[in-house]
Design a protein around this motif. Structure first.
Motif: not given
Length: 169
Positions: A106-109, A131-135, A142-147, A151-152
């Motif tokens: 993941c990256f903080y920008i 955040a970067i995810e593979t497969d 996906i739900d956890a990232y939203k909660i 943002p991306e």
């Protein structure tokens, strides 16, 4: 009459082979935190938690190739745009009582200055910008990232990287 006795074993004793995924429903936030503590930081098991569902998995080694490729693309794009960033690896991001996830990278920008040289996340730290995810085949992740408010999320598949390796030859 059959009597069913629950099996009580520490989660850390579950042995998963690479590529295995275990989904456990009806896990409370306190149980999730307890499992994280039991597993510790030095582990190969990755977790995702949302909607009272815990997902544990052991990544395959070939996840490193797409993760590194996508991370390199992100770095090139950010550098060419003159943007500063702070990269994070597989850090556990949590939203108290609701979700937890560990991206492949993941990256903080926007908040990179705040996160420079950080070794531990604080409760009031922002989520990463990317955040970067593979497969990703898991709705839990996906739900956890939203909660959590990431943002991306960029998702790379291992078959994409196999194609890229062939193209480089």
């Amino acid at each position: 009459m059959i009597v069913i006795t629950p099996v009580l074993k520490p989660v850390s004793q579950i042995e998963l082979t690479p590529g295995s995924v275990v989904t456990i429903p009806n896990i409370s936030w306190l149980e999730f935190e307890s499992i994280l503590e039991e597993l510790g930081e030095k582990r190969r098991t990755r977790i995702a938690y949302s909607n009272s569902t815990l997902e544990m998995m052991v990544p395959l080694l070939d996840r490193e190739i797409p993760k590194n490729l996508i991370s390199d693309i992100v770095k090139i794009l950010l550098k060419s745009a003159g943007r500063r960033y702070e990269p994070f690896g597989s850090t556990t991001f949590k939203r108290e009582g609701a979700a937890g996830v560990e991206p492949d990278a993941c990256f903080y920008i926007l908040n990179y200055q705040r996160m420079i040289n950080r070794r531990r996340l604080l409760p009031d730290d922002p989520p990463p910008d990317l955040a970067i995810e593979t497969d990703v085949t898991s709705k839990t992740k996906i739900d956890a990232y939203k909660i959590i408010g990431v943002p991306e999320v960029w998702v790379g598949a291992s078959h994409f990287c196999k194609y890229m390796k062939k193209a480089r030859k």
